[in-house]
Structure formats: structure tokens, C-alpha cells
Design an enzyme around this catalytic site. Structure first.
Site, PDB file in Angstrom:
ATOM      1  N   CYS A  70       0.840  -1.200   0.000  1.00  0.00           N
ATOM      2  CA  CYS A  70       0.000   0.000   0.000  1.00  0.00           C
ATOM      3  C   CYS A  70       0.877   1.254   0.000  1.00  0.00           C
ATOM      4  O   CYS A  70       1.490   1.539  -1.016  1.00  0.00           O
ATOM      5  CB  CYS A  70      -0.993  -0.055   1.150  1.00  0.00           C
ATOM      6  SG  CYS A  70      -2.486   0.865   0.759  1.00  0.00           S
TER       7      CYS A  70
ATOM      8  N   HIS B 177      -3.745  -5.022   0.398  1.00  0.00           N
ATOM      9  CA  HIS B 177      -3.174  -5.559   1.641  1.00  0.00           C
ATOM     10  C   HIS B 177      -3.222  -7.083   1.642  1.00  0.00           C
ATOM     11  O   HIS B 177      -4.169  -7.677   2.157  1.00  0.00           O
ATOM     12  CB  HIS B 177      -3.954  -5.033   2.846  1.00  0.00           C
ATOM     13  CG  HIS B 177      -3.737  -3.594   3.103  1.00  0.00           C
ATOM     14  ND1 HIS B 177      -2.774  -3.124   3.970  1.00  0.00           N
ATOM     15  CD2 HIS B 177      -4.338  -2.501   2.588  1.00  0.00           C
ATOM     16  CE1 HIS B 177      -2.803  -1.796   3.978  1.00  0.00           C
ATOM     17  NE2 HIS B 177      -3.743  -1.387   3.155  1.00  0.00           N
TER      18      HIS B 177
ATOM     19  N   GLU C 210      -1.632  -9.134   3.386  1.00  0.00           N
ATOM     20  CA  GLU C 210      -1.522  -9.716   4.730  1.00  0.00           C
ATOM     21  C   GLU C 210      -2.885 -10.073   5.326  1.00  0.00           C
ATOM     22  O   GLU C 210      -2.984 -10.956   6.179  1.00  0.00           O
ATOM     23  CB  GLU C 210      -0.752  -8.771   5.663  1.00  0.00           C
ATOM     24  CG  GLU C 210      -1.460  -7.478   6.088  1.00  0.00           C
ATOM     25  CD  GLU C 210      -1.370  -6.333   5.070  1.00  0.00           C
ATOM     26  OE1 GLU C 210      -1.050  -6.593   3.886  1.00  0.00           O
ATOM     27  OE2 GLU C 210      -1.633  -5.177   5.459  1.00  0.00           O
TER      28      GLU C 210
HETATM   29  N1  GLN Z   1      -1.962   6.683   2.745  1.00  0.00           N
HETATM   30  C1  GLN Z   1      -2.062   5.934   1.535  1.00  0.00           C
HETATM   31  C2  GLN Z   1      -3.404   6.104   0.874  1.00  0.00           C
HETATM   32  O1  GLN Z   1      -4.367   6.474   1.522  1.00  0.00           O
HETATM   33  C3  GLN Z   1      -1.772   4.470   1.789  1.00  0.00           C
HETATM   34  C4  GLN Z   1      -2.735   3.808   2.722  1.00  0.00           C
HETATM   35  C5  GLN Z   1      -2.239   2.507   3.274  1.00  0.00           C
HETATM   36  O2  GLN Z   1      -1.042   2.238   3.281  1.00  0.00           O
HETATM   37  N2  GLN Z   1      -3.136   1.699   3.809  1.00  0.00           N
HETATM   38  O3  GLN Z   1      -3.547   5.874  -0.291  1.00  0.00           O
END
Ligand code: GLN
Length: 541
Positions: A384, A510, A512
Site C-alpha cells: 500500500c 493488503h 496480509e
Molecule cells: N496513505 C495511503 C493512501 O491512503 C496508503 C494507505 C495505506 O497504506 N493503507 O492511499
């Protein structure tokens, strides 16, 4: 089985006793006996969901398939049971009140005074029973967050008392998890805190059926007898829960103590065969007998609280076991990394994972870590925000866009290689408004991700606002950063890979959150494998 059966798990004496792990372990044992089980968590705080909570406060926010932002215990439920949870599996006081107040504003209460009893407790009970209505589950385990005696837990305990008579006492069992501390000076285990906490429950009209006692020392027969006598439970329903080497041992420890049998007896579920736990035991065997080890640097901004990255740490445990490899995680604060010290901080690592996150703090350190991994051919996994950092780094140092950034961090940058999508631009509310939950992704053949998944069509869970800006896609691809995972509907870039690197993958989602004991996540398995090879090659050189 017809009528669903309900197990309630409450906690007393202190917090952090591991209600989530006990609930998940019991769920596993019942599932291993062929029952259809789910687990839900009721949290007494006022936030509608934990999505707006600081990870330092509450640990990781776990996102379900349907895009609910939930408590991290739901991650344990999924990792143990290998079945997805949903919004219905996590309910807070805030959500309960929100529902009741919305109904009140709609005039649904027809002039009545709206009160905690019966209106709030009715709404709690409606949610207690919601998952049991369609015959999907034989047993629903409900973990009550907080500790008995907290002011904010009271309506939940009251609803639990009432619930017994709604579904009949033979369909409900109450487990109370407590602490039996050892007093060194006296050389004794002490039962008084448990007695008090059971009394507290009794004040609310709830008699626990089973006690699960966390303890650092085995409970002898005398202590069990005393607890049974004072707390009004059968002798065989005093269950000891000793500190375990890993959380994955707990189902077996609970099996030894026959927690599953006690629960089934109370619920009048026929005890047939022993639970089938062969695959679980195989996993434990691999976990405990690694033939090699690697060290992965987890670069993040919340590293002081490991719970902020719970699912990542667990995914490494699953992937490590799969590779018969012990994965040591080195927790590295991204704020501590800069151009000067990066080599001394990261040169011993076999792999670098740049973690998800929000906001500017520690961002440059993450970007520096991504560069170090790219330039030194160290296996790299960006998740992410970690993927976004890899894209920013590549834009700055390979494409030469020196001010490349993300709109989240530098809204004035001329090169927002990570940007807000149109449909996100007018959003003002913070809660529940990110791209959340499961989305499809198509993989390009020949990529490392494709090799890891072994298929072309996947789905993964998301939680972010910003996206890869495909204005820059062509340039990036021509210089070697390939978009190899694309959302077939929106065409958003979901995975990038570096062509000329042994293992460099950034994912916008994600992974995970999808890793379980039964199904370790293929990208984590692939990343650990790449780290093992990197480690081996380095030793040979
Ligand atoms: N802050 C980034 C976004 O909102 C990544 C979010 C995250 O890593 N869950 O796109």
C-alpha cells in the site's frame, strides 16, 4: 443443526488476556469437529468502527472482504478458521447507538421514551443473533470487548443476560476468561481476583458456565476446586490457559483441557469423533522445526507497537512455516532512516518490507529504504503506502522527476505520481470513505506475482485513498517498472514489479489480510523464498 448455538466470551480482572485467541482457538476446535462456526466481536467504545482510530491506540485496523474496517481480533478469527468475516462480525457501541438514534429520528419508536433497556439492549441482541438467522452457522462465538465491570460494557452484559431467555438456556454458554496471578512472595496462585470478577458478572445476573484461567503456572486440583466452589461452576469447567510458545499452540492446549467438550455438553451438541487437527499440527510442526532462518526489515512508522502490523507479522509466520524457515522481523522506524545511515541500517537484511501507513511522517525514510532495496538487489515488498513509496522513489531516481511525490504528502508537487482519483476528490468525511474491501485484479503472465499466485485472476482487499497515476505508466514501464496487476474494471494499477531485480514487488492492496494458517499468502511465501535465496547467495559469495 437447526437453532444456532451461541457462545459468549467475557473477560475479567485485566485486559489483554487474549479473549480473541481463546475465541479463535475454541472456534477452531469446534470447526475441527465438523461444526460451522463464526466469531464476532462487540466493542464497547463509541467510535462507529476502528477505522478512524490511531494504530498506536488500537493496533491495526483489519479490513474484511466487504470493506468493513474492524478490530484486529477479526484477523485472528480468519487466520484460525480460514473463513471470511464481514461487517456483521464487528459491532461497536457507536454503531448500536447510531442505529437506535437513526430509528428514533425516523419516528420508529412511536412516541416512546428511548432507553438503554429495552431499546439499546434490543438492538445489541438483534446484532448478537443476526449471523445466526439464515442457518449458515451451527455455532456463533461472541467475544465481548473490554472487561466485566467497565461502565461501557454494562449494556452488553445485560443484553447477554436477556439473550439466555430469548434462545433458551440450552443454546447459550458463557465463558469467562480471567487471570490467576502468581504471588512470588507468597509462593502461591491467587484466586481472589477471579472470584471478584465472577461476582461482578453475577451482579448483572450472569453466571458464567466455564472459567478459562490465564496463568503463568499450572493450576493444581486444589486451586481448581477452590475456583469451582467460589465461582459456582463444575470442577471440570475450570480450564487452565498457560502462556503458550505461540498463539497457534492455544487450540491444542484448549483441546487438552477439553474446552470444546465442555462447551458442547452445555449446548447439547452430540460429541461424536475427536476433532481433526492433522493439518493444524502439520503447520505447527513446520513452524517449530525450521531448517533455516532469514531476517526481514519491516520499515514502518508505528513499529513501537507491533500490533499496528499484526497481520503482516502473522503472514510472515504462515509463510515462514510454509518455507520451513524462521522469519526474524527487524522492526525499523522509518523516521530513523536517511541517506547517510541507510547502508549501516539495512545491509544485513535478507529482505525489506515497506509497510502501509498514512501521512508524511517517516515517509522519506521509506522512500530511501525502497531505493536501497532496488539498487542492492535485496528482495523488496511494498504494501500500500510501501508500494506508493517505491513508485515515488523510481520516479525520482530513475525517471529523473526529482520532485515526484504523492498528493497525500505534497499536494503542490508538479509530478504527483500517486494521486487522488476523481471520485475521491470531493470526500470530506474521514470514516469509511477510502477504497475499502475486495477488488479484482488481473495479473500479467510471466510476472513474479503471476508465478506466486499460479493464476491470472485474483481478488485482494484494499484500504487507501490514493492511486498510481497512470499518466506516468508508459515512462515507468519503459524504464523497467512494470504494472503487472491491473483492476479489470477501473484499470487502476494494483501491482508493480521491477523487471531487472530478483524480487521487487509493490502492491496497492493488503495481502496480509488474506493470509491464514491453512492458506499462507502466495506473495509472502514468494517473498520469504526470495529472502532465503538472497541469504544463501550472499553466504556463498
Ligand atoms: N496513505 C495511503 C493512501 O491512503 C496508503 C494507505 C495505506 O497504506 N493503507 O492511499
Amino acid at each position: 443443526m437447526g437453532q444456532a448455538k451461541y457462545v459468549f466470551v467475557t473477560g475479567g480482572v485485566t485486559s489483554s488476556l487474549g479473549k480473541g485467541i481463546i475465541s479463535a482457538s475454541l472456534g477452531k476446535l469446534l470447526q475441527a469437529r465438523g461444526l460451522k462456526v463464526t466469531i464476532q466481536k462487540f466493542d464497547p467504545y463509541i467510535n462507529i468502527d476502528p477505522g478512524t482510530l490511531n494504530p498506536y491506540e488500537h493496533g491495526e485496523c483489519y479490513v474484511t472482504e466487504d470493506g468493513a474496517e474492524t478490530d484486529l481480533d477479526l484477523g485472528h478469527y480468519e487466520r484460525f478458521l480460514n473463513i471470511p468475516t464481514s461487517q456483521a462480525n464487528n459491532v461497536t457501541t457507536g454503531r448500536i447507538y447510531n442505529n437506535v438514534i437513526t430509528q428514533e429520528r425516523n419516528g420508529d419508536y412511536l412516541g416512546k421514551t428511548v432507553q438503554v433497556i429495552p431499546h439499546i439492549t434490543d438492538e445489541i441482541k438483534r446484532n448478537f443473533f443476526a449471523l445466526g438467522e439464515n442457518g449458515d452457522y451451527d455455532v456463533i462465538i461472541t467475544e465481548l470487548g473490554g472487561s466485566v465491570g467497565d461502565i461501557e460494557s454494562l449494556p452488553f452484559v445485560e443484553a447477554m443476560r436477556q439473550a439466555r431467555w430469548d434462545v433458551g438456556p440450552e443454546n447459550i454458554v458463557t465463558i469467562h476468561l480471567t487471570l490467576v496471578p502468581y504471588l512470588k512472595a507468597a509462593g502461591e496462585l491467587k484466586t481472589k481476583p477471579t472470584q471478584h470478577s465472577v461476582k461482578k458478572l453475577l451482579e448483572s445476573g450472569v453466571q458464567p458456565d466455564i472459567l478459562v484461567c490465564r496463568s503463568e503456572h499450572p493450576l493444581g486440583a486444589d486451586i481448581r476446586k477452590k475456583l469451582a466452589l467460589f465461582c459456582n461452576v463444575p470442577f471440570n469447567s475450570v480450564i487452565q490457559a498457560l502462556d503458550a510458545e505461540t498463539i497457534y499452540d492455544v487450540p491444542l492446549l484448549m483441546r487438552k483441557e477439553k474446552l470444546d467438550e465442555r462447551v458442547m455438553e452445555r449446548l447439547k451438541i452430540p460429541l461424536k469423533d475427536e476433532p481433526t487437527l492433522d493439518r493444524w499440527k502439520e503447520f505447527l510442526g513446520r513452524l517449530k522445526n525450521p531448517t533455516k532462518d532469514v531476517t526481514i526489515g519491516l520499515v514502518g512508522k508505528y513499529v513501537e507497537l507491533h500490533d499496528a502490523y499484526k497481520s503482516i507479522a502473522e503472514a510472515f509466520i504462515h509463510a515462514g512455516a510454509q518455507n520451513e524457515c524462521k522469519v526474524n522481523i527487524q522492526w525499523i522506524s522509518s523516521e530513523s532512516i536517511d541517506e547517510e545511515n541507510v547502508d549501516s541500517k539495512l545491509h544485513t537484511l535478507d529482505g525489506i518490507l515497506v509497510a502501509p501507513g498514512f501521512g508524511e511522517r517517516g515517509l522519506e525514510g521509506k522512500i530511501t529504504a525502497a531505493r536501497y532495496a532496488r539498487e542492492n538487489n535485496i528482495p523488496f515488498f511494498g504494501i500500500c503506502l510501501g508500494m506508493q513509496c517505491a513508485v515515488i522513489e523510481f520516479s525520482r531516481n530513475v525517471l529523473g522527476l526529482t520532485d515526484a511525490s504523492s498528493a497525500e504528502l505534497d499536494p503542490d508537487s508538479k509530478h504527483k505520481v500517486i494521486d487522488l482519483m476523481e471520485d475521491q476528490k470531493n470526500i470530506k468525511q474521514m470514516g469509511g470513505t477510502m477504497r475499502l474491501g475486495s477488488y479484482p485484479c488481473d495479473l500479467k503472465r510471466g510476472s513474479k506475482a503471476y508465478e506466486a499466485y499460479g493464476k491470472q485472476k485474483i481478488t485482494e482487499r484494499h484500504r487507501h485513498r490514493y492511486e498510481f497515476n497512470d499518466k506516468y505508466l508508459k515512462d515507468m514501464e519503459s524504464k523497467g517498472m512494470k504494472a503487472i496487476g491491473i483492476n479489470p474494471d477501473s484499470k487502476l494499477v494494483e501491482i508493480v514489479e521491477l523487471k531487472s531485480h530478483p524480487w521487487f514487488i509493490g502492491v496497492q492492496f493488503h495481502p496480509e489480510l488474506r493470509s491464514t494458517v491453512a492458506n499462507p499468502h502466495p506473495l509472502f511465501v514468494g517473498f520469504v523464498k526470495a529472502a532465503i535465496e538472497f541469504n544463501r547467495d550472499r553466504d556463498n559469495n
